[in-house]
Write a protein that holds these residues in place. Sequence first.
Motif, mmCIF file in Angstrom:
data_model
loop_
_atom_site.group_PDB
_atom_site.id
_atom_site.type_symbol
_atom_site.label_atom_id
_atom_site.label_comp_id
_atom_site.label_asym_id
_atom_site.label_seq_id
_atom_site.Cartn_x
_atom_site.Cartn_y
_atom_site.Cartn_z
ATOM 1 N N ARG A 42 0.823 -1.213 0.000
ATOM 2 C CA ARG A 42 0.000 0.000 0.000
ATOM 3 C C ARG A 42 0.849 1.252 0.000
ATOM 4 O O ARG A 42 0.521 2.244 -0.664
ATOM 5 N N ASP A 43 1.957 1.216 0.720
ATOM 6 C CA ASP A 43 2.806 2.405 0.837
ATOM 7 C C ASP A 43 3.649 2.654 -0.413
ATOM 8 O O ASP A 43 3.828 3.803 -0.839
ATOM 9 N N HIS A 44 4.206 1.584 -0.985
ATOM 10 C CA HIS A 44 5.196 1.745 -2.055
ATOM 11 C C HIS A 44 4.655 1.490 -3.459
ATOM 12 O O HIS A 44 5.329 1.839 -4.434
ATOM 13 N N ARG A 45 3.489 0.868 -3.576
ATOM 14 C CA ARG A 45 2.906 0.580 -4.881
ATOM 15 C C ARG A 45 3.959 -0.009 -5.835
ATOM 16 O O ARG A 45 4.317 0.612 -6.837
ATOM 17 N N PRO A 46 4.454 -1.201 -5.529
ATOM 18 C CA PRO A 46 5.525 -1.793 -6.328
ATOM 19 C C PRO A 46 5.069 -2.220 -7.722
ATOM 20 O O PRO A 46 3.875 -2.382 -7.986
ATOM 21 N N ASP A 47 6.043 -2.406 -8.598
ATOM 22 C CA ASP A 47 5.776 -2.897 -9.947
ATOM 23 C C ASP A 47 5.636 -4.413 -9.958
ATOM 24 O O ASP A 47 4.983 -4.969 -10.841
ATOM 25 N N VAL A 48 6.264 -5.081 -8.990
ATOM 26 C CA VAL A 48 6.191 -6.532 -8.884
ATOM 27 C C VAL A 48 6.491 -6.918 -7.443
ATOM 28 O O VAL A 48 7.189 -6.178 -6.729
ATOM 29 N N THR A 49 5.957 -8.047 -7.001
ATOM 30 C CA THR A 49 6.185 -8.503 -5.628
ATOM 31 C C THR A 49 6.671 -9.952 -5.634
ATOM 32 O O THR A 49 6.354 -10.724 -6.543
ATOM 33 N N GLU A 73 -6.806 -5.853 -3.692
ATOM 34 C CA GLU A 73 -6.708 -4.411 -3.468
ATOM 35 C C GLU A 73 -6.137 -3.682 -4.680
ATOM 36 O O GLU A 73 -6.522 -2.545 -4.967
ATOM 37 N N ARG A 74 -5.210 -4.352 -5.372
ATOM 38 C CA ARG A 74 -4.613 -3.767 -6.584
ATOM 39 C C ARG A 74 -4.708 -4.789 -7.704
ATOM 40 O O ARG A 74 -3.771 -5.536 -7.961
ATOM 41 N N PRO A 75 -5.853 -4.861 -8.376
ATOM 42 C CA PRO A 75 -6.027 -5.839 -9.447
ATOM 43 C C PRO A 75 -4.901 -5.751 -10.481
ATOM 44 O O PRO A 75 -4.524 -4.665 -10.932
ATOM 45 N N GLY A 76 -4.352 -6.916 -10.818
ATOM 46 C CA GLY A 76 -3.272 -6.947 -11.792
ATOM 47 C C GLY A 76 -1.890 -6.794 -11.196
ATOM 48 O O GLY A 76 -0.897 -6.862 -11.927
ATOM 49 N N LEU A 77 -1.795 -6.619 -9.870
ATOM 50 C CA LEU A 77 -0.483 -6.498 -9.239
ATOM 51 C C LEU A 77 0.327 -7.767 -9.516
ATOM 52 O O LEU A 77 -0.081 -8.867 -9.142
ATOM 53 N N PRO A 78 1.496 -7.655 -10.148
ATOM 54 C CA PRO A 78 2.300 -8.848 -10.425
ATOM 55 C C PRO A 78 2.826 -9.480 -9.136
ATOM 56 O O PRO A 78 3.403 -8.794 -8.291
ATOM 57 N N ALA A 100 -3.646 -11.507 -15.372
ATOM 58 C CA ALA A 100 -2.297 -12.010 -15.616
ATOM 59 C C ALA A 100 -1.328 -11.484 -14.564
ATOM 60 O O ALA A 100 -1.698 -10.812 -13.612
ATOM 61 N N GLY A 101 -0.046 -11.807 -14.756
ATOM 62 C CA GLY A 101 0.984 -11.302 -13.856
ATOM 63 C C GLY A 101 1.125 -12.113 -12.590
ATOM 64 O O GLY A 101 1.281 -11.551 -11.503
ATOM 65 N N VAL A 102 1.077 -13.450 -12.711
ATOM 66 C CA VAL A 102 1.249 -14.310 -11.543
ATOM 67 C C VAL A 102 2.276 -15.389 -11.857
ATOM 68 O O VAL A 102 2.417 -15.829 -13.001
ATOM 69 N N GLY A 103 3.004 -15.810 -10.819
ATOM 70 C CA GLY A 103 3.991 -16.860 -10.988
ATOM 71 C C GLY A 103 4.104 -17.695 -9.737
ATOM 72 O O GLY A 103 3.828 -17.220 -8.626
ATOM 73 N N HIS A 121 10.898 -11.102 -14.503
ATOM 74 C CA HIS A 121 10.623 -10.141 -15.578
ATOM 75 C C HIS A 121 9.336 -10.499 -16.312
ATOM 76 O O HIS A 121 8.544 -9.605 -16.661
ATOM 77 N N ARG A 122 9.125 -11.782 -16.547
ATOM 78 C CA ARG A 122 7.920 -12.208 -17.258
ATOM 79 C C ARG A 122 6.666 -11.925 -16.440
ATOM 80 O O ARG A 122 5.654 -11.462 -16.977
ATOM 81 N N VAL A 123 6.722 -12.193 -15.143
ATOM 82 C CA VAL A 123 5.579 -11.897 -14.277
ATOM 83 C C VAL A 123 5.314 -10.395 -14.243
ATOM 84 O O VAL A 123 4.165 -9.946 -14.339
ATOM 85 N N ALA A 124 6.377 -9.614 -14.107
ATOM 86 C CA ALA A 124 6.228 -8.154 -14.073
ATOM 87 C C ALA A 124 5.607 -7.627 -15.362
ATOM 88 O O ALA A 124 4.883 -6.629 -15.357
ATOM 89 N N ALA A 125 5.862 -8.323 -16.476
ATOM 90 C CA ALA A 125 5.326 -7.904 -17.772
ATOM 91 C C ALA A 125 3.907 -8.416 -18.013
ATOM 92 O O ALA A 125 3.322 -8.156 -19.060
ATOM 93 N N GLY A 126 3.380 -9.172 -17.031
ATOM 94 C CA GLY A 126 1.998 -9.636 -17.147
ATOM 95 C C GLY A 126 1.823 -11.077 -17.565
ATOM 96 O O GLY A 126 0.703 -11.522 -17.814
ATOM 97 N N ALA A 127 2.923 -11.828 -17.621
ATOM 98 C CA ALA A 127 2.831 -13.225 -18.043
ATOM 99 C C ALA A 127 2.474 -14.129 -16.872
ATOM 100 O O ALA A 127 2.469 -13.715 -15.710
ATOM 101 N N THR A 128 2.173 -15.377 -17.189
ATOM 102 C CA THR A 128 1.930 -16.407 -16.185
ATOM 103 C C THR A 128 3.121 -17.350 -16.191
ATOM 104 O O THR A 128 3.530 -17.827 -17.248
ATOM 105 N N VAL A 129 3.698 -17.603 -15.020
ATOM 106 C CA VAL A 129 4.883 -18.456 -14.919
ATOM 107 C C VAL A 129 4.613 -19.577 -13.927
ATOM 108 O O VAL A 129 4.207 -19.332 -12.792
ATOM 109 N N MET A 130 4.829 -20.813 -14.355
ATOM 110 C CA MET A 130 4.581 -21.979 -13.512
ATOM 111 C C MET A 130 5.855 -22.792 -13.409
ATOM 112 O O MET A 130 6.538 -23.023 -14.408
#
Length: 215
Positions: A42-49, A73-78, A100-103, A121-130
């Motif tokens: 909530r504080d930092h609003r990261p690009d990926v977690t 809380e943040r739909p689409g948050l990677p 998208a954006g889950v791994g 990087h792929r998750v941050a770009a919106g991809a799905t990684v398994m």
Amino acid sequence: MRVVIAEDNVLLASGLQLLLTSEGFEVAAVAGTAAQFLAAVRDHRPDVTIVDVRLPPSFRDEGIRAALQARRERPGLPVLVLSQYVEQQYAAELLSSTTAGVGYLLKDRVSRIDTFLDALHRVAAGATVMDPDVVAQLLARRAGDPIDALTPREREVLALMAQGHDNRTIAADLVITDNAVHKHIGNIFAKLGLAVTDTGHRRVLAVLSYLNGTA
């Protein structure tokens, strides 16, 4: 790229922070609990977690619950989830989202730096990684159904699809042409009864849904 990490193991957290910083990421916060992680998001609003499945106090599913809450809380948050073992239930919960954006990776992948960074990087770009090991278990569990009709090459393509790879990456990995990959995928979807129009993230979800027995 700003990152928030949720990991209670101090050595792993420090290693991740050092690695990511050296690769040009900005590590905005390292949280040791689910509550700290949610506050940092909530504080930092990261690009990926990056989130460990098991966090204090019970070390059961606090991490995955926090990841799902953060995405509500943040739909689409990677979110890239790390797990010590293959836990298909948690992987399925994370991937049940329509966005998208889950791994989901095993922690062993972190030591394979190129693989880990590629996944992040792929998750941050919106991809799905398994994780490949999760996919392998899902494939093994579906023995005795239409998957048995797939050729060995089609099974290889299916496994790479389920890991979230695109056609070009699959072609390079298997040393075949893009057209060959496209043909294999068409055959796979036809044999498994999946919609051939599914592409990208939706394609991955369709395959994983089938492998989980929920399609």
